[in-house]
Enzyme design. Structure first.
Site, mmCIF file in Angstrom:
data_model
loop_
_atom_site.group_PDB
_atom_site.id
_atom_site.type_symbol
_atom_site.label_atom_id
_atom_site.label_comp_id
_atom_site.label_asym_id
_atom_site.label_seq_id
_atom_site.Cartn_x
_atom_site.Cartn_y
_atom_site.Cartn_z
ATOM 1 N N MET A 1 0.825 -1.212 0.014
ATOM 2 C CA MET A 1 0.228 0.012 -0.048
ATOM 3 C C MET A 1 0.772 1.216 0.049
ATOM 4 O O MET A 1 2.163 1.321 0.728
ATOM 5 C CB MET A 1 -0.994 -0.158 1.080
ATOM 6 N N ASP A 2 0.464 2.256 -0.763
ATOM 7 C CA ASP A 2 1.023 3.381 -0.642
ATOM 8 C C ASP A 2 0.316 4.689 0.113
ATOM 9 O O ASP A 2 -0.762 4.140 0.658
ATOM 10 C CB ASP A 2 1.560 3.964 -2.060
ATOM 11 N N SER A 3 0.694 5.779 0.183
ATOM 12 C CA SER A 3 0.223 6.466 1.161
ATOM 13 C C SER A 3 -1.324 6.986 0.585
ATOM 14 O O SER A 3 -2.117 6.995 1.473
ATOM 15 C CB SER A 3 0.930 8.039 1.261
#
Length: 79
Positions: free
Chosen positions: A37-39
């Site tokens: 997951m990214d931001s």
């Protein structure tokens, strides 16, 4: 609501969002390293958690979303 129930609901949200198996999403799973997951994904998870549990997640709490377990802990403390 029991912690295990909260975990299962969070696990379901993450599995649906990332197209992962429940076997891939554990309480110890790191959102970035283990689940990729990214931001932006974490922000979207925060919004989905708010809708699912009818709670407000602050920016400070969102910054603490590091693992599945940390997400569960924040929710449990709010409900």
């Amino acid at each position: 609501m029991a912690r295990d129930d909260v975990f299962r609901r969070v696990q379901g949200i993450i599995c649906d969002k990332l197209n992962k198996s429940v076997n891939d999403v554990k309480e110890t799973s790191n959102l970035g390293y283990d689940l990729g997951m990214d931001s932006l994904d974490v922000m979207e998870l925060g919004m989905e958690v708010q809708d699912e549990f009818k709670i407000e997640i602050t920016d400070e709490e969102l910054a603490k979303f590091k693992s599945v377990g940390s997400v569960v802990e924040i929710i449990v403390n709010k409900i």
